[in-house]
Each structure stands twice: as C-alpha cells, then as structure tokens.
Motif scaffolding. Structure first.
Motif, PDB file in Angstrom:
ATOM      1  N   PRO A  86       0.459  -0.906   0.088  1.00 45.56           N
ATOM      2  CA  PRO A  86      -0.148  -0.157   0.393  1.00 45.56           C
ATOM      3  C   PRO A  86       1.275   1.401  -0.402  1.00 45.56           C
ATOM      4  N   PRO A  87       0.702   2.079  -0.402  1.00 48.05           N
ATOM      5  CA  PRO A  87       0.839   3.604  -0.341  1.00 48.05           C
ATOM      6  C   PRO A  87       1.827   4.158   0.863  1.00 48.05           C
ATOM      7  N   THR A  88       2.683   4.299   1.322  1.00 50.38           N
ATOM      8  CA  THR A  88       2.818   5.263   2.220  1.00 50.38           C
ATOM      9  C   THR A  88       2.084   6.448   3.181  1.00 50.38           C
ATOM     10  N   ARG A  89       2.205   6.646   3.890  1.00 51.40           N
ATOM     11  CA  ARG A  89       1.279   8.227   4.384  1.00 51.40           C
ATOM     12  C   ARG A  89       1.892   9.005   4.551  1.00 51.40           C
ATOM     13  N   GLY A  90       1.799  10.301   5.380  1.00 48.39           N
ATOM     14  CA  GLY A  90       2.238  12.081   6.000  1.00 48.39           C
ATOM     15  C   GLY A  90       1.714  11.882   7.082  1.00 48.39           C
ATOM     16  N   VAL A  91       1.587  13.162   6.928  1.00 48.54           N
ATOM     17  CA  VAL A  91       0.938  13.524   8.165  1.00 48.54           C
ATOM     18  C   VAL A  91      -0.727  13.272   7.865  1.00 48.54           C
ATOM     19  N   SER A  92      -1.294  13.210   7.228  1.00 48.59           N
ATOM     20  CA  SER A  92      -3.032  13.157   6.881  1.00 48.59           C
ATOM     21  C   SER A  92      -2.786  11.517   5.972  1.00 48.59           C
ATOM     22  N   LEU A 149      11.118  15.027   9.015  1.00 52.79           N
ATOM     23  CA  LEU A 149      10.622  14.695   8.092  1.00 52.79           C
ATOM     24  C   LEU A 149       9.406  14.086   7.554  1.00 52.79           C
ATOM     25  N   LEU A 150       8.292  13.935   8.062  1.00 52.60           N
ATOM     26  CA  LEU A 150       6.731  13.335   8.326  1.00 52.60           C
ATOM     27  C   LEU A 150       6.267  14.746   7.411  1.00 52.60           C
ATOM     28  N   ILE A 151       6.447  15.863   8.052  1.00 53.03           N
ATOM     29  CA  ILE A 151       5.771  17.057   7.493  1.00 53.03           C
ATOM     30  C   ILE A 151       6.051  16.961   5.484  1.00 53.03           C
ATOM     31  N   ARG A 152       7.733  16.839   5.632  1.00 51.60           N
ATOM     32  CA  ARG A 152       8.288  17.000   3.945  1.00 51.60           C
ATOM     33  C   ARG A 152       7.872  15.294   2.874  1.00 51.60           C
ATOM     34  N   GLN A 153       8.026  14.550   3.698  1.00 54.61           N
ATOM     35  CA  GLN A 153       7.899  13.124   2.980  1.00 54.61           C
ATOM     36  C   GLN A 153       6.958  12.356   3.410  1.00 54.61           C
ATOM     37  N   PRO A 154       6.300  11.309   2.968  1.00 54.57           N
ATOM     38  CA  PRO A 154       5.558  10.005   3.611  1.00 54.57           C
ATOM     39  C   PRO A 154       6.079   9.099   4.426  1.00 54.57           C
ATOM     40  N   VAL A 155       6.527   9.381   5.115  1.00 64.66           N
ATOM     41  CA  VAL A 155       7.889   8.571   6.443  1.00 64.66           C
ATOM     42  C   VAL A 155       6.914   7.695   7.508  1.00 64.66           C
TER      43      VAL A 155
END
Length: 346
Positions: A86-92, A149-155
């Motif tokens: 599945p696609p990784t998620r970021g903040v939302s 990192l979470l704000i900038r990338q889906p980590v």
C-alpha cells in the motif's frame, strides 16, 4: 517559584511520555489492523501479473542504412493485485489509528518543548546540564527530526520505530537518570555548554532516526532477497508497508550525512572547551576517546555508503555499529567509566 517551575516541568514530562506512548500504540495499530495486511505467500503462489518481474519489450530502432531493427529493452512490470504494497502515509490520510498517532506525536512534542522550557526557568540556566536533561533533549531532537521528515515526506512507517526508542529514552531519563533542577557544577559553568553540548544533542537525536531507518532497511532488504528466491518471510506483513530497501537506505544515509558534520563540530568545540577548562585540547579522556571512535565509525559508514563495493547491507551494518558506539559513549562512559566527564553522571 523554582519549585513551581520544576514541578510543572515534571508534569509536562509525564504528559509527553504518555502521549508518545499513545502515539506508539497508534502507529503499531495501523500496522496490525490495516485492511491491506499482507500475508506471507510463496512466490509460486502469487499470480505472475502481481509480481515485479523483468520483461522485455521489442522496440523498432532506425538503423544507419535507413532500415529498422528490433531491440529488446528491459523494463519493470509494476506490481499489482491484492498483495501489492500500500502507499505510505504522511501527516494526513490513512487509518484512524495512524491519524490519531500523528496528532498525539505533535501534541506530545508540544508538551516536550514545554517541559524543557519550564526546566530552564526552574534552574535559571540552559536545560542540558546533567544526564536527565541531556537524554530528554536527545529524545526531543529525535521526535523533531521525525516530524520534519513527516511533513516533507510520506515516512509515517518510521513512527512506531522512532517512538519506541524515544519512550525508552524518556522512561530511563525519568527514573534512573532523574535529577532535581539545580545550578550547574563549576566545570560546566561556561558559555561553551551552549555550543558544544547543543551540537552533541542535535547530532545524537538525529542519529537515532538514521539508525531506525537503517534497521528497517536491513529487514526490508532481507525480505526482498527471500522473495526473489521464492522463500517466505515472517516479516512480510510489516515489510509490505515499507518502501523499497533502496529508499530506506537512501533516507538513512541522508539523515546520517546531515548529522555527521554537527557531531564533528561538537568534537571540535569540546576540544576548545577542554583547553579553556583543563589547559589541553585533547587528553584521551574516556569521553573524548569514545566520541572520536564514534566519529571514526560514522565516517567509515558514510565512506562505505559512497563506495560502490560497500553500498547496501555491509554499509548498513557499519551504520548500526556506529550508533552502538554513540549509545555507549553516552550511557557506558558516563555511568560505568571514571573520567573527567564523570560530573555528567548520576
């Protein structure tokens, strides 16, 4: 007033630990209860169209004499089907537990910052003068690095693995390492504590995030190798939600490359402070020695990562060894070895 600020700092500390623990459970729940959980399957049991395989496409290329020839060009067939990651998620986005975990992380970070500010008000100094404060600040930097990192990338996949050492760090800080707010010991009463120690804190907290990504890379890389050989792996349900190993390797390298110059500066600033405090730049004190060992191993990791023959798993193992040296430099040297830095102990 000092006791009031100190009590308030302790309450903020407790609130941050609780919120980080809630976030840890939320990230773990998103792994465990998501609808797209991937069960371990053998390569032979998966439909061919669902596997990333190398295929060949015949392309017509104009030859020198005006005719055309067929050239086979390899390309990767995109994975699909129910077993695709599945696609990784970021903040939302993502599941409710994941979104709640992100919210708890941000609120916990706010409590964490408030804890350190009130600690500084209680002690009338910078809040990193003993092991309790130093460990608490390292945990704050690690959470900050993860959120950036979470704000900038889906980590978001890093969430549970970052929160686990952070909660352990804070748990140790609040119990074994805890100390009441008070004035600095004479050896630390210098403006260099605002330079040397800050650099060490920033580098140490950032190295935690790099080490987490490195560990996940080793797990993902092993799963990919076993899948390519048609073997099953017990970590398939976890690794399916992670990006490919190359992305994890790249992320850990970039974070470590960011932290390494800061650690280098911390060692240089520490040497200048040592000359002002003890009359020599370097004396092979246990703290100085292990800081230098940590620097050498991290330098070896970055060099190995940049060298073609040592990319990947070998370089990652060196990175974890470097992080182990960093942990010993903080806990082992301060708690078990006697030296000039013993004033930073319990």
């Amino acid at each position: 007033m000092n006791q009031t600020w100190g009590h308030l700092s302790d309450q903020f500390f407790l609130g941050a630990v609780v919120l980080y623990a809630v976030a840890l459970l939320g990230y773990a729940a998103e792994f465990a209860f998501r609808r797209d959980t991937v069960r371990p399957v053998r390569r032979a049991a998966v439909p061919a169209q669902a596997q990333p395989v190398q295929a060949a496409a015949k392309v017509l290329v104009t030859a020198g004499g005006g005719g055309t020839v067929e050239v086979e060009t390899p390309f990767a067939v995109a994975p699909g089907g129910p077993d695709a990651p599945p696609p990784t998620r970021g903040v939302s986005g993502g599941s409710l537990p994941g979104r709640m975990a992100v919210a708890a992380t941000f609120v916990g970070w706010g409590f964490h910052v408030a804890c350190m500010v009130t600690r500084a008000l209680a002690a009338h100094r910078v809040p990193w003068g003993n092991m309790y404060e130093f460990a608490t600040m390292i945990a704050l930097v690690a959470v900050t690095a993860y959120l950036v990192l979470l704000i900038r990338q889906p980590v978001r996949y890093l969430g549970a693995f970052v929160m686990l050492p952070v909660v352990c760090y804070l748990g140790l800080a609040g119990t074994v390492l805890y100390a009441q707010a008070g004035p600095l010991v004479p050896a630390l009463n210098s403006y260099w504590i605002k330079i040397h120690v800050v650099a060490a804190i920033l580098a140490s907290g950032t190295f935690i995030v790099s080490a987490v990504s490195t560990g996940l890379y080793l797990v993902k890389e092993r799963a990919e190798r076993r899948a390519a050989a048609g073997l099953t792996t017990r970590t398939a349900a976890v690794t399916a939600w992670l990006p490919d190993s190359a992305a994890l390797d790249r992320n850990s390298y970039r974070v470590a490359a960011f932290a390494f110059p800061i650690w280098t500066f911390a060692i240089i600033a520490g040497a200048i402070w040592a000359e002002a405090a003890w009359g020599r730049y370097w004396g092979w004190d246990p703290k100085e020695t292990w800081s230098f060992i940590t620097w050498v191993v991290y330098a070896g990791y970055l060099h190995a990562r940049a060298t073609a023959g040592w990319k990947g798993r070998k370089a990652a193992l060196i990175g974890l060894l470097a992080f182990g040296c960093l942990i010993f430099d903080f806990f082992g040297v301060n708690m078990w070895i006697t030296g000039l830095h013993s004033y930073a102990g319990l």
